[in-house]
Each structure stands twice: as structure tokens, then as C-alpha cells.
Design a protein around this motif. Structure first.
Motif, PDB file in Angstrom:
ATOM      1  N   VAL A   5       0.854  -1.189   0.000  1.00 19.02           N
ATOM      2  CA  VAL A   5       0.000   0.000   0.000  1.00 19.02           C
ATOM      3  C   VAL A   5       0.888   1.236   0.000  1.00 19.02           C
ATOM      4  O   VAL A   5       1.628   1.480   0.961  1.00 19.02           O
ATOM      5  CB  VAL A   5      -0.934   0.019   1.224  1.00 19.02           C
ATOM      6  N   GLU A   6       0.791   2.004  -1.079  1.00 14.38           N
ATOM      7  CA  GLU A   6       1.571   3.234  -1.195  1.00 14.38           C
ATOM      8  C   GLU A   6       0.801   4.423  -0.635  1.00 14.38           C
ATOM      9  O   GLU A   6      -0.427   4.443  -0.642  1.00 14.38           O
ATOM     10  CB  GLU A   6       1.915   3.542  -2.661  1.00 14.38           C
ATOM     11  N   LEU A  20       7.396   9.295  -0.281  1.00 16.17           N
ATOM     12  CA  LEU A  20       6.431   8.230  -0.514  1.00 16.17           C
ATOM     13  C   LEU A  20       6.700   7.082   0.439  1.00 16.17           C
ATOM     14  O   LEU A  20       7.849   6.805   0.784  1.00 16.17           O
ATOM     15  CB  LEU A  20       6.520   7.727  -1.953  1.00 16.17           C
ATOM     16  N   SER A  21       5.632   6.420   0.845  1.00 15.00           N
ATOM     17  CA  SER A  21       5.741   5.263   1.731  1.00 15.00           C
ATOM     18  C   SER A  21       5.077   4.065   1.081  1.00 15.00           C
ATOM     19  O   SER A  21       4.109   4.207   0.336  1.00 15.00           O
ATOM     20  CB  SER A  21       5.060   5.553   3.074  1.00 15.00           C
ATOM     21  N   CYS A  22       5.612   2.896   1.396  1.00 12.30           N
ATOM     22  CA  CYS A  22       5.027   1.649   0.923  1.00 12.30           C
ATOM     23  C   CYS A  22       5.017   0.668   2.079  1.00 12.30           C
ATOM     24  O   CYS A  22       6.082   0.214   2.520  1.00 12.30           O
ATOM     25  CB  CYS A  22       5.819   1.086  -0.248  1.00 12.30           C
ATOM     26  N   ALA A  23       3.847   0.355   2.565  1.00 10.84           N
ATOM     27  CA  ALA A  23       3.692  -0.586   3.668  1.00 10.84           C
ATOM     28  C   ALA A  23       3.411  -1.965   3.109  1.00 10.84           C
ATOM     29  O   ALA A  23       2.504  -2.144   2.289  1.00 10.84           O
ATOM     30  CB  ALA A  23       2.560  -0.144   4.582  1.00 10.84           C
ATOM     31  N   ALA A  24       4.198  -2.942   3.561  1.00 13.76           N
ATOM     32  CA  ALA A  24       4.061  -4.317   3.084  1.00 13.76           C
ATOM     33  C   ALA A  24       3.462  -5.193   4.165  1.00 13.76           C
ATOM     34  O   ALA A  24       3.817  -5.073   5.342  1.00 13.76           O
ATOM     35  CB  ALA A  24       5.417  -4.859   2.667  1.00 13.76           C
ATOM     36  N   SER A  25       2.567  -6.086   3.765  1.00 19.10           N
ATOM     37  CA  SER A  25       2.014  -7.043   4.719  1.00 19.10           C
ATOM     38  C   SER A  25       2.991  -8.199   4.856  1.00 19.10           C
ATOM     39  O   SER A  25       3.696  -8.562   3.920  1.00 19.10           O
ATOM     40  CB  SER A  25       0.669  -7.566   4.224  1.00 19.10           C
ATOM     41  N   GLY A  26       3.051  -8.767   6.037  1.00 17.39           N
ATOM     42  CA  GLY A  26       3.893  -9.935   6.229  1.00 17.39           C
ATOM     43  C   GLY A  26       5.374  -9.614   6.277  1.00 17.39           C
ATOM     44  O   GLY A  26       5.796  -8.574   6.741  1.00 17.39           O
ATOM     45  N   ASP A  63      20.598  11.616  -7.987  1.00 15.12           N
ATOM     46  CA  ASP A  63      21.067  12.753  -7.186  1.00 15.12           C
ATOM     47  C   ASP A  63      19.941  13.411  -6.397  1.00 15.12           C
ATOM     48  O   ASP A  63      20.202  14.329  -5.611  1.00 15.12           O
ATOM     49  CB  ASP A  63      21.724  13.798  -8.090  1.00 15.12           C
ATOM     50  N   ARG A  64      18.723  12.948  -6.597  1.00 14.88           N
ATOM     51  CA  ARG A  64      17.581  13.631  -5.994  1.00 14.88           C
ATOM     52  C   ARG A  64      16.698  12.725  -5.149  1.00 14.88           C
ATOM     53  O   ARG A  64      15.775  13.225  -4.480  1.00 14.88           O
ATOM     54  CB  ARG A  64      16.720  14.274  -7.098  1.00 14.88           C
ATOM     55  N   VAL A  65      16.928  11.424  -5.170  1.00 17.65           N
ATOM     56  CA  VAL A  65      16.061  10.527  -4.411  1.00 17.65           C
ATOM     57  C   VAL A  65      16.881   9.640  -3.494  1.00 17.65           C
ATOM     58  O   VAL A  65      18.051   9.355  -3.767  1.00 17.65           O
ATOM     59  CB  VAL A  65      15.169   9.662  -5.335  1.00 17.65           C
ATOM     60  N   THR A  66      16.242   9.207  -2.416  1.00 21.65           N
ATOM     61  CA  THR A  66      16.845   8.273  -1.474  1.00 21.65           C
ATOM     62  C   THR A  66      15.802   7.233  -1.098  1.00 21.65           C
ATOM     63  O   THR A  66      14.680   7.589  -0.721  1.00 21.65           O
ATOM     64  CB  THR A  66      17.321   8.993  -0.204  1.00 21.65           C
ATOM     65  N   ILE A  67      16.181   5.965  -1.206  1.00 18.70           N
ATOM     66  CA  ILE A  67      15.298   4.885  -0.782  1.00 18.70           C
ATOM     67  C   ILE A  67      15.793   4.352   0.555  1.00 18.70           C
ATOM     68  O   ILE A  67      16.995   4.222   0.777  1.00 18.70           O
ATOM     69  CB  ILE A  67      15.210   3.770  -1.854  1.00 18.70           C
ATOM     70  N   SER A  68      14.850   4.072   1.442  1.00 20.88           N
ATOM     71  CA  SER A  68      15.213   3.557   2.767  1.00 20.88           C
ATOM     72  C   SER A  68      14.103   2.634   3.242  1.00 20.88           C
ATOM     73  O   SER A  68      13.039   2.560   2.627  1.00 20.88           O
ATOM     74  CB  SER A  68      15.418   4.705   3.754  1.00 20.88           C
ATOM     75  N   ARG A  69      14.379   1.948   4.359  1.00 20.91           N
ATOM     76  CA  ARG A  69      13.338   1.052   4.868  1.00 20.91           C
ATOM     77  C   ARG A  69      13.329   1.080   6.377  1.00 20.91           C
ATOM     78  O   ARG A  69      14.356   1.325   7.017  1.00 20.91           O
ATOM     79  CB  ARG A  69      13.575  -0.361   4.348  1.00 20.91           C
ATOM     80  N   ASP A  70      12.182   0.809   6.955  1.00 22.49           N
ATOM     81  CA  ASP A  70      12.007   0.639   8.400  1.00 22.49           C
ATOM     82  C   ASP A  70      11.492  -0.774   8.587  1.00 22.49           C
ATOM     83  O   ASP A  70      10.308  -1.053   8.361  1.00 22.49           O
ATOM     84  CB  ASP A  70      11.020   1.672   8.943  1.00 22.49           C
ATOM     85  N   ASN A  71      12.375  -1.673   8.988  1.00 26.29           N
ATOM     86  CA  ASN A  71      12.002  -3.083   9.082  1.00 26.29           C
ATOM     87  C   ASN A  71      10.930  -3.321  10.142  1.00 26.29           C
ATOM     88  O   ASN A  71      10.066  -4.179   9.971  1.00 26.29           O
ATOM     89  CB  ASN A  71      13.236  -3.930   9.378  1.00 26.29           C
ATOM     90  N   ALA A  72      10.978  -2.562  11.203  1.00 24.80           N
ATOM     91  CA  ALA A  72       9.988  -2.735  12.273  1.00 24.80           C
ATOM     92  C   ALA A  72       8.578  -2.420  11.786  1.00 24.80           C
ATOM     93  O   ALA A  72       7.595  -2.985  12.274  1.00 24.80           O
ATOM     94  CB  ALA A  72      10.346  -1.852  13.461  1.00 24.80           C
ATOM     95  N   LYS A  73       8.485  -1.541  10.819  1.00 28.07           N
ATOM     96  CA  LYS A  73       7.183  -1.147  10.275  1.00 28.07           C
ATOM     97  C   LYS A  73       6.890  -1.805   8.933  1.00 28.07           C
ATOM     98  O   LYS A  73       5.849  -1.549   8.335  1.00 28.07           O
ATOM     99  CB  LYS A  73       7.122   0.374  10.118  1.00 28.07           C
ATOM    100  N   SER A  74       7.803  -2.634   8.466  1.00 26.16           N
ATOM    101  CA  SER A  74       7.650  -3.275   7.143  1.00 26.16           C
ATOM    102  C   SER A  74       7.319  -2.239   6.079  1.00 26.16           C
ATOM    103  O   SER A  74       6.423  -2.437   5.239  1.00 26.16           O
ATOM    104  CB  SER A  74       6.561  -4.350   7.188  1.00 26.16           C
ATOM    105  N   THR A  75       8.038  -1.135   6.124  1.00 26.05           N
ATOM    106  CA  THR A  75       7.744  -0.001   5.254  1.00 26.05           C
ATOM    107  C   THR A  75       9.011   0.459   4.544  1.00 26.05           C
ATOM    108  O   THR A  75      10.078   0.515   5.144  1.00 26.05           O
ATOM    109  CB  THR A  75       7.135   1.150   6.060  1.00 26.05           C
ATOM    110  N   VAL A  76       8.853   0.778   3.277  1.00 21.27           N
ATOM    111  CA  VAL A  76       9.929   1.331   2.475  1.00 21.27           C
ATOM    112  C   VAL A  76       9.537   2.753   2.083  1.00 21.27           C
ATOM    113  O   VAL A  76       8.363   3.030   1.807  1.00 21.27           O
ATOM    114  CB  VAL A  76      10.172   0.478   1.218  1.00 21.27           C
ATOM    115  N   TYR A  77      10.533   3.629   2.069  1.00 21.62           N
ATOM    116  CA  TYR A  77      10.296   5.036   1.767  1.00 21.62           C
ATOM    117  C   TYR A  77      11.074   5.456   0.532  1.00 21.62           C
ATOM    118  O   TYR A  77      12.150   4.924   0.249  1.00 21.62           O
ATOM    119  CB  TYR A  77      10.723   5.908   2.950  1.00 21.62           C
TER     120      TYR A  77
END
Length: 121
Positions: A5-6, A20-26, A63-77
């Protein structure tokens, strides 16, 4: 079945920023962001591997974007800065069981519904 879910899209002025956020189930997967503008093919933006967070970026945005993740929230930004009108597109989150982050849409197994990003004054 993985559900993605974005969120975080919207209207922003040129030079502005969005996250932007992307929440993953499981469980977590290697995750990627793609975008598709009207009349164009879906194109790669960025990806981050799992469990090793190796990152990969499209040359047009690196040069303008950064991808990251929060494993505790199963979310990628996806942090996007200095946005330009040509960044206007629907942005999709995708997941793959591959360990290294691929840049081809055909290598991804699951897709979100997308979130609209519009860059305009």
C-alpha cells in the motif's frame, strides 16, 4: 500473497520534496519503486535489497532521491527532492523475492496500486 500500500503522493511545486511510503504485509522483501507517466512505459526509480540493504537508483534521479526502509514497520520510503515537472507520474511500489535489487519490472512479483505525484506550479 503480499499486499503493498503506497501513500504520500500529491501535488507539489517544482523544487519541492515528497516522501512516498510503501507498507508491506507480512515479511520483508527486496523492494523497488517504479513510475509511469501518461503515454509512457513504467520505468525504474530505485530499489533496496533484503536482507542486505543494497541500493540501486536510476541515473535520471540518483542525485535527488533516497530509498530507505524501516524493518519494524515493514515499510519502504522514497524521499524525493528538487522535484521537476517531468517527475509527474503514478509511482508504484513493488516487491520481489530476489535478494539483490533488480531494475526490471519483470523481476518483481508483487505490486501496489500506485500513488499519483504531480509536480506543477
Amino acid at each position: 500473497q503480499v499486499q503493498l500500500v503506497e501513500s504520500g503522493g500529491g501535488l507539489v511545486q517544482p523544487g519541492g520534496s515528497l516522501r512516498l511510503s510503501c507498507a508491506a504485509s507480512g515479511r520483508m522483501y527486496t523492494m523497488g519503486w517504479f513510475r509511469q507517466a501518461p503515454g509512457k512505459e513504467r520505468g525504474f526509480v530505485a530499489a533496496i535489497g533484503w536482507p542486505v540493504s543494497s541500493r540501486r537508483y536510476a541515473d535520471s534521479v540518483k542525485d535527488r532521491v533516497t530509498i530507505s526502509r524501516d524493518n519494524a514497520k515493514s515499510t519502504v520510503y522514497l524521499q524525493m527532492n528538487n522535484l521537476k515537472p517531468e517527475d509527474t507520474a503514478v509511482y508504484y511500489c513493488a516487491a520481489t523475492r530476489r535478494l539483490a535489487p533488480p531494475d526490471s519490472a519483470t523481476d518483481y512479483d508483487y505490486w501496489g496500486q500506485g500513488t499519483q505525484v504531480t509536480v506543477s506550479s
